[in-house]
Design a protein around this motif. Sequence first.
Motif, mmCIF file in Angstrom:
data_model
loop_
_atom_site.group_PDB
_atom_site.id
_atom_site.type_symbol
_atom_site.label_atom_id
_atom_site.label_comp_id
_atom_site.label_asym_id
_atom_site.label_seq_id
_atom_site.Cartn_x
_atom_site.Cartn_y
_atom_site.Cartn_z
ATOM 1 N N ARG A 72 -3.328 10.068 -1.688
ATOM 2 C CA ARG A 72 -2.681 10.317 -2.840
ATOM 3 C C ARG A 72 -2.882 11.395 -3.536
ATOM 4 N N GLU A 73 -4.280 11.785 -3.847
ATOM 5 C CA GLU A 73 -4.808 12.950 -4.627
ATOM 6 C C GLU A 73 -4.426 14.023 -3.731
ATOM 7 N N LYS A 74 -4.443 14.143 -2.486
ATOM 8 C CA LYS A 74 -4.014 15.435 -2.064
ATOM 9 C C LYS A 74 -2.708 15.837 -2.143
ATOM 10 N N ALA A 80 1.187 19.362 -7.977
ATOM 11 C CA ALA A 80 0.683 20.122 -9.243
ATOM 12 C C ALA A 80 0.710 21.658 -8.906
ATOM 13 N N ARG A 81 0.374 21.787 -7.762
ATOM 14 C CA ARG A 81 0.232 23.248 -7.419
ATOM 15 C C ARG A 81 1.724 24.001 -7.410
ATOM 16 N N LYS A 82 2.602 23.257 -6.900
ATOM 17 C CA LYS A 82 3.905 23.573 -7.031
ATOM 18 C C LYS A 82 4.562 23.915 -8.137
ATOM 19 N N ILE A 157 -8.792 30.094 -11.817
ATOM 20 C CA ILE A 157 -8.651 29.152 -12.914
ATOM 21 C C ILE A 157 -7.614 28.194 -12.446
ATOM 22 N N LEU A 158 -6.637 28.422 -12.186
ATOM 23 C CA LEU A 158 -5.466 27.620 -11.805
ATOM 24 C C LEU A 158 -6.064 26.338 -10.947
ATOM 25 N N GLU A 159 -6.698 26.898 -9.726
ATOM 26 C CA GLU A 159 -7.105 26.106 -8.614
ATOM 27 C C GLU A 159 -8.288 25.193 -9.203
ATOM 28 N N LYS A 160 -9.180 25.917 -10.017
ATOM 29 C CA LYS A 160 -10.575 24.977 -10.486
ATOM 30 C C LYS A 160 -10.076 23.844 -11.466
ATOM 31 N N SER A 161 -8.759 24.098 -12.254
ATOM 32 C CA SER A 161 -8.107 23.321 -13.020
ATOM 33 C C SER A 161 -7.507 22.102 -12.237
ATOM 34 N N ARG A 162 -7.236 22.231 -11.044
ATOM 35 C CA ARG A 162 -6.512 21.504 -10.044
ATOM 36 C C ARG A 162 -4.889 21.756 -10.517
ATOM 37 N N TYR A 163 -4.620 22.855 -11.020
ATOM 38 C CA TYR A 163 -3.486 23.337 -11.268
ATOM 39 C C TYR A 163 -2.660 22.540 -12.640
ATOM 40 N N HIS A 164 -3.624 22.066 -13.593
ATOM 41 C CA HIS A 164 -3.048 21.332 -14.766
ATOM 42 C C HIS A 164 -3.169 22.644 -15.945
ATOM 43 N N LYS A 165 -3.531 23.739 -15.649
ATOM 44 C CA LYS A 165 -3.322 24.799 -16.497
ATOM 45 C C LYS A 165 -1.925 25.583 -16.279
ATOM 46 N N ARG A 166 -1.361 25.872 -17.741
ATOM 47 C CA ARG A 166 -0.265 26.473 -17.424
ATOM 48 C C ARG A 166 -0.516 28.320 -17.726
ATOM 49 N N CYS A 167 -0.117 28.879 -16.887
ATOM 50 C CA CYS A 167 -0.439 30.124 -16.860
ATOM 51 C C CYS A 167 0.669 31.207 -16.800
#
Length: 291
Positions: A72-74, A80-82, A157-167
């Motif tokens: 599920r996490e994967k 989230a990445r998409k 930064i995106l990866e380390k935030s598990r893609y929860h940041k907006r860039c």
Amino acid sequence: MSENLGSTMQSLFRQMVQDGRLRSYGPCPQCPNGTLYAFYDRKNKRARSLPVCPTCGYKQTNGQPVQSQAEREKLELIAARKDAVNYLINSSVFTDKTVVEKDFGNFKIKSDKQRQAVKVAQQIIQDVMAGNSVNAMFTGPTGTGKTHLAMATMYEILEKSRYHKRCIFVNYRKLLSQIKQGMSDPEAQKKYGHLIADQLSKADLVVIDDLGSEINDNGTVKQATQFDIEQITDIYDGRVGKCTITTTNWTGRDLMNIYGRRALSRMSEHSMNHIFNFEGIQDQRLLEAKS
């Protein structure tokens, strides 16, 4: 304790099967003594729930085992990445979309100066992930890798935030051109006016690329127009307390002469250990063209 509770639940469920309130769906595939049960609607003669094992908690979904927590996490991470990448691409202003392919994996380190640049980038990443406000600036000649490293930093930064940041990535020269175009084009005005007023101020991280290139290309410093100064000041005012990476061919002194002290002050807040001058690094585009 948990085994006794599981056994008690199994006994209770067997009684409910006899009463017709539950249906048994065979042995549990996960624990040796468990049985799968589902609530049963006697009136409509159909199950009212999916089978579950009261001993170990194993569940089925439409007859298939549910995904593990890791699975599920994967899937959540992929989604989230998409979402984050789509946001980046759709909200950004590019002159060349191949910039989205720039990351640490293809940033070639051939000199100590480039190694130092990466070290500064890693410091930026560390401070952003610690929740600190960061204004970073990469200065130096064209083609030395400033934009590449800025994008690589953003992706990390995106990866380390598990893609929860907006860039967002913004080529400033093109953005300014589109803003001016919007004065006579209502559609462009709507799109880029919204970008300035809303998205640029709300994004977690913004890369402002090639700041100052709208002035001229001959290396002569001159003051920006009042309109240009107001635009850049508004952008950096909206970024207060957030994280911004700026790339430019100009020095800090040049930027002050171009945009004024107030704009430079905003750019420089929280910039300690986040500034790097790429002067002395060879033009990577020329090197690639020769190879």
